[in-house]
Structure formats: C-alpha cells, structure tokens
Design a protein around this motif. Structure first.
Motif, PDB file in Angstrom:
ATOM      1  N   ARG A 161       0.811  -1.211   0.000  1.00  0.00           N
ATOM      2  CA  ARG A 161       0.000   0.000   0.000  1.00  0.00           C
ATOM      3  C   ARG A 161       0.849   1.267   0.000  1.00  0.00           C
ATOM      4  O   ARG A 161       0.573   2.219  -0.723  1.00  0.00           O
ATOM      5  N   LEU A 162       1.902   1.285   0.809  1.00  0.00           N
ATOM      6  CA  LEU A 162       2.690   2.503   0.977  1.00  0.00           C
ATOM      7  C   LEU A 162       3.917   2.563   0.075  1.00  0.00           C
ATOM      8  O   LEU A 162       4.376   3.640  -0.287  1.00  0.00           O
ATOM      9  N   GLY A 163       4.486   1.409  -0.272  1.00  0.00           N
ATOM     10  CA  GLY A 163       5.619   1.370  -1.174  1.00  0.00           C
ATOM     11  C   GLY A 163       6.771   2.257  -0.737  1.00  0.00           C
ATOM     12  O   GLY A 163       7.157   2.281   0.438  1.00  0.00           O
ATOM     13  N   PRO A 164       7.344   3.049  -1.667  1.00  0.00           N
ATOM     14  CA  PRO A 164       8.513   3.879  -1.350  1.00  0.00           C
ATOM     15  C   PRO A 164       8.266   4.900  -0.242  1.00  0.00           C
ATOM     16  O   PRO A 164       9.210   5.380   0.380  1.00  0.00           O
ATOM     17  N   VAL A 165       6.985   5.230   0.015  1.00  0.00           N
ATOM     18  CA  VAL A 165       6.669   6.184   1.087  1.00  0.00           C
ATOM     19  C   VAL A 165       7.218   5.691   2.420  1.00  0.00           C
ATOM     20  O   VAL A 165       7.664   6.479   3.260  1.00  0.00           O
ATOM     21  N   LEU A 166       7.204   4.371   2.614  1.00  0.00           N
ATOM     22  CA  LEU A 166       7.734   3.819   3.863  1.00  0.00           C
ATOM     23  C   LEU A 166       9.230   4.080   4.002  1.00  0.00           C
ATOM     24  O   LEU A 166       9.733   4.306   5.106  1.00  0.00           O
ATOM     25  N   LEU A 167       9.923   4.018   2.889  1.00  0.00           N
ATOM     26  CA  LEU A 167      11.363   4.297   2.930  1.00  0.00           C
ATOM     27  C   LEU A 167      11.617   5.739   3.365  1.00  0.00           C
ATOM     28  O   LEU A 167      12.580   6.031   4.079  1.00  0.00           O
ATOM     29  N   GLU A 168      10.728   6.649   2.936  1.00  0.00           N
ATOM     30  CA  GLU A 168      10.879   8.048   3.320  1.00  0.00           C
ATOM     31  C   GLU A 168      10.478   8.268   4.772  1.00  0.00           C
ATOM     32  O   GLU A 168      11.100   9.041   5.494  1.00  0.00           O
ATOM     33  N   ARG A 169       9.409   7.562   5.193  1.00  0.00           N
ATOM     34  CA  ARG A 169       8.876   7.781   6.534  1.00  0.00           C
ATOM     35  C   ARG A 169       9.776   7.190   7.619  1.00  0.00           C
ATOM     36  O   ARG A 169       9.886   7.737   8.716  1.00  0.00           O
ATOM     37  N   VAL A 170      10.380   6.046   7.323  1.00  0.00           N
ATOM     38  CA  VAL A 170      11.228   5.365   8.320  1.00  0.00           C
ATOM     39  C   VAL A 170      12.617   5.184   7.699  1.00  0.00           C
ATOM     40  O   VAL A 170      12.875   4.201   7.000  1.00  0.00           O
ATOM     41  N   PRO A 171      13.522   6.107   7.938  1.00  0.00           N
ATOM     42  CA  PRO A 171      14.833   6.082   7.262  1.00  0.00           C
ATOM     43  C   PRO A 171      15.646   4.818   7.483  1.00  0.00           C
ATOM     44  O   PRO A 171      16.489   4.482   6.645  1.00  0.00           O
TER      45      PRO A 171
END
Length: 440
Positions: free
Chosen positions: A83-93
C-alpha cells in the motif's frame, strides 16, 4: 548461515506468506531465529486492513531499529508494504526494503543489495505468481494453512485488499492436492484452505466444490476447513460438496459486514440482507448443526441508528455463534474515502459496544446448552495460561483439556464440562461412555 527474524501481523494469509518467505530465504542460506537480537535480517510481514494495524507496525519498526548493527537489514513486507511502497522508505529512514505480496522472490537479492547500503521498494503485481516451486518452511503442526487463491476482484468500497493483493487468481487443483498430500505425509491431519473469497475458487477447469471433494479425499487428512468465503459464492454444488464430504468441518465463517441493505449497497457488497439470510438457511438445511461466525462493521459512512439496529437484528436472526466486530476504519485508496456523512468516533464506539454485548450474550446462550455433549476434539497446542492443552471441535469451538503436551495432534472424544461463554473446558471420556453429539 544468516539468521532471519519475522514478525507476522494480520490474517491467516499472512501466516502462510511468512512460511513462503522463509522457504525462499532458506535457498539463500537463511535460517529462522525466534529472537530479533541476534538476527541478520529483521522482517515485518504486515496487514493494511485497518489503520491501527499499520500504526502498530510503524511503532514496532521504531522498536526494532535498536537491533540494527552494521550489515543488519530491516524490511517491511506484505500488504502495508504494497500500500505505501517507497513512502515507507521516506517515513522510516532505517527501513532498507519494502516488498509487496507478489515480490517475495526478489527478497534474497534485495537483502544482498541492502547489505551494501542500497534501499529499494518492490510492489509490482504479478498475476501469475503462486510460488508453486517454493517449499514453505512450516513449524510441525497437526493443522496447517494452504493458500488456494490470491487476490480479490470484488472491490468492496471499504476494503484495501484488492489494492494490496491484486486481482483474483486460483492455483491449479493438482498443485493444491500435491501440497495437501505432502502435508499429510508429514503428519498433518487438518488443513485450512485459504483465499480472499475462497469459494469463488476456479482454476479454469475445477471449481471450489471439486477442490473440497478432492482435498477431503486425500489419505491422512481428517478435517478440511476454509476461509474466508463470500456469501453469494455458495453455489448448490459447493454446499452439496460440503454436506457430502465427511472431512469438511461443520463450521463456516460467513462475513456479513452489515444487516442493512442501504449500508450493504454503499459497501458494494453483492447481496442483500435477505439473500444473505437465504444462504444461512441453505447451509443450515444441508448441514444440520453447522456453526456460523461472521465479520461485522459498524459506523460505516452514512449508517443511521435504524440501520445499525438492522445489524443487531441480523445477529439474532442468523443465530451466529460468534463474530469479529469492528468500527469502520478509513483506508486511503479505497472508494469509501469519497463517501460523505462520516460517523463520529464516539457514536461508532458506542454502537460497537452494543454489538459486542449482543454477540457475547448470544454466544453464551448458544454455548451453555452444549455443556454435557461429547465431541471429537483435535489437540492443537498448549494454552496460553496454565498447564492445559487447547483443542478444537469440528464446529470450531475451543476446548481446554488437562492433557500432556505429548497429546498435541491427537483426536479425543471429549465431554464439554463448562464454558466461559466462548471457550469450553472439557474432560476426555472413554469410548464406551461416549455418545458423540450429532451436531458440532
């Protein structure tokens, strides 16, 4: 050998997917570890059905970060990852990789890249992917899950699953049977067939009725269960197969979601209250003594008090033995986000409390008359408290038994001695004293 630690959240499908992930990583030299402290790879297999499930995962990611050391990989897989995809990489470094349910084959390579400092997300849908060549790594158990279908085409307005699991596709019947036979050869006697709308299974030649009959005939398999079906996919063929296949258990989890036709229309459920109750009647007629459980949502946008009352009356009219109950959880990306008339949280919470009270009361009322009856119980595992074992009847009732751990996997004739309203206590009876109940 590298060590992988996986935490699994959500439904039985995620449990089965964790077993697939362990199987894929085993080919790359990874072994599972029960502790995050000594893991080289930390994975969270996630659920996206409700917002609070995602918030739990985000909080847990923060906790697991403290176990990262040089070379350790932290990844998020499953529905929330999709659902979140790359957004998770941005949200949790400190998260190194994000992989959806169709991308698990890429895990060994992505882990290798992550060890070199490369972060990546893999969320492509692959309509052909069933992981047929991957041997799952499962703990020994008398009961196991077998995925027979992936994805969903129904697209109910409240549900994120079609957008995290992709389109519906069914495994070939012969492939499913090969897996069931292998499990039977390892000592498994109960199999639960898994799918998002499992009774819509069709491999192009065989339907769910064929699958039930074939899986139920596998030597060594004593019980067949399935979850979760869709109400209108209970064709006459499927119900006949359930009634005529002795290994199919007398229990169905039949999601209703609401008892109000206007709410069902806004949910884009493909049945009315009346059609749902007709399915209940057909199941009860074909399989006397069947137990029924369900899913119910309160507080869906626009739900009035009168419409909520229709859900309460459905609980009574359908005669559910239990229910999973929820307040509506808004999911970005689903059509229901566009609906107006949001229900205030305090109103939804109060309705949920009333629904839970009714469900629990009805469960007690249905369970107390079962005290004294005798049932076949499969001993599954130790209970969470005390020294008792936990077993299950064919009708899906949990029973606490005073048996040794060596009894796991055994079938016993058990007299139900008492109940808390949901779980039973039971005593093993000798064959000459036992008369099995005709119902579950």
């Amino acid at each position: 050998m590298k060590r992988v630690y996986i935490e699994t959240y959500g439904c039985q499908m995620n449990v089965a997917d964790t077993e697939l992930i362990l199987g894929l990583l085993a080919g790359g030299g990874f072994v599972p570890t029960p502790s995050p402290e000594d893991a080289d790879v930390l994975l969270l297999n996630t659920c996206a059905v409700r917002d609070n499930a995602e918030q739990r995962v985000i909080g847990r990611m923060g906790e697991l970060q403290r176990f990262k050391r040089e070379g350790t990989v932290l990844g998020v897989v499953g529905c929330m990852a999709q659902r979140l995809g790359p957004v998770l990489l941005e949200r949790v470094p400190k998260v190194d990789l994000v992989v959806g349910p169709d991308g698990y084959r890429s895990l060994p390579g992505l882990i290798g890249h992550a060890c070199q400092g490369e972060r990546a997300a893999e969320t492509e849908f692959r309509s052909w992917e069933h992981y047929e060549d991957v041997p799952p790594v499962r703990p020994a158990s008398p009961t196991q899950f077998v995925t027979v279908q992936r994805g969903c085409d129904y697209k109910c307005t409240f549900c994120i699953v079609p957008y995290t699991r992709g389109p519906e596709r069914s495994r070939n019947l012969d492939d499913v049977l090969r897996e069931v036979r292998a499990l039977a050869g390892q000592g498994t006697t109960e199999v639960t067939l898994l799918g998002q709308t499992v009774n819509s299974y069709h491999d192009g030649t065989h339907d769910f009725a064929d699958l039930l009959r074939a899986a139920g005939a596998v030597s060594g398999i004593r019980r067949i269960r399935f979850t979760s079906p869709y109400p209108t996919d209970f064709t006459d063929r499927v119900i006949e197969a359930m009634a005529e296949t002795a290994t199919v258990c007398e229990h169905v989890h039949l999601p209703a979601q609401s008892g109000s036709n206007p709410v069902l229309r806004r949910m884009l459920r493909r049945y009315t209250r009346e059609a749902y109750l007709e399915v209940v009647a057909r199941l009860r007629s074909a399989i006397p003594g069947i137990t029924l459980t369900t899913d119910l949502i309160v507080g869906f946008p626009g739900e009035t008090e009168d419409q909520f009352q229709e859900t309460l009356s459905l609980v009574e009219e359908a005669g559910f033995d239990d229910a999973y109950t929820f307040s509506y959880s808004l999911r970005e990306g689903t059509p229901a986000v566009k609906l107006s008339d949001r229900i205030p949280e305090q109103v939804a919470s109060e309705r949920l409390s009333r629904l839970i009270e009714l469900v629990r009361g009805q469960a007690r009322a249905r369970n107390f008359p079962r005290i004294g009856s005798v049932h076949e119980v499969l001993v599954e595992r130790p209970a969470r408290r005390g020294d008792l074992m936990l077993g299950r009847t064919r009708g899906n009732h949990m029973v606490l038994l005073d048996l040794p751990a060596s009894a796991i996997g055994e079938y016993h004739r058990v007299r139900l001695a008492g109940t808390t309203g949901s779980t039973f206590t039971g005593t093993r009876v000798t064959p000459e004293l036992a008369v099995l109940s005709s119902g579950p």
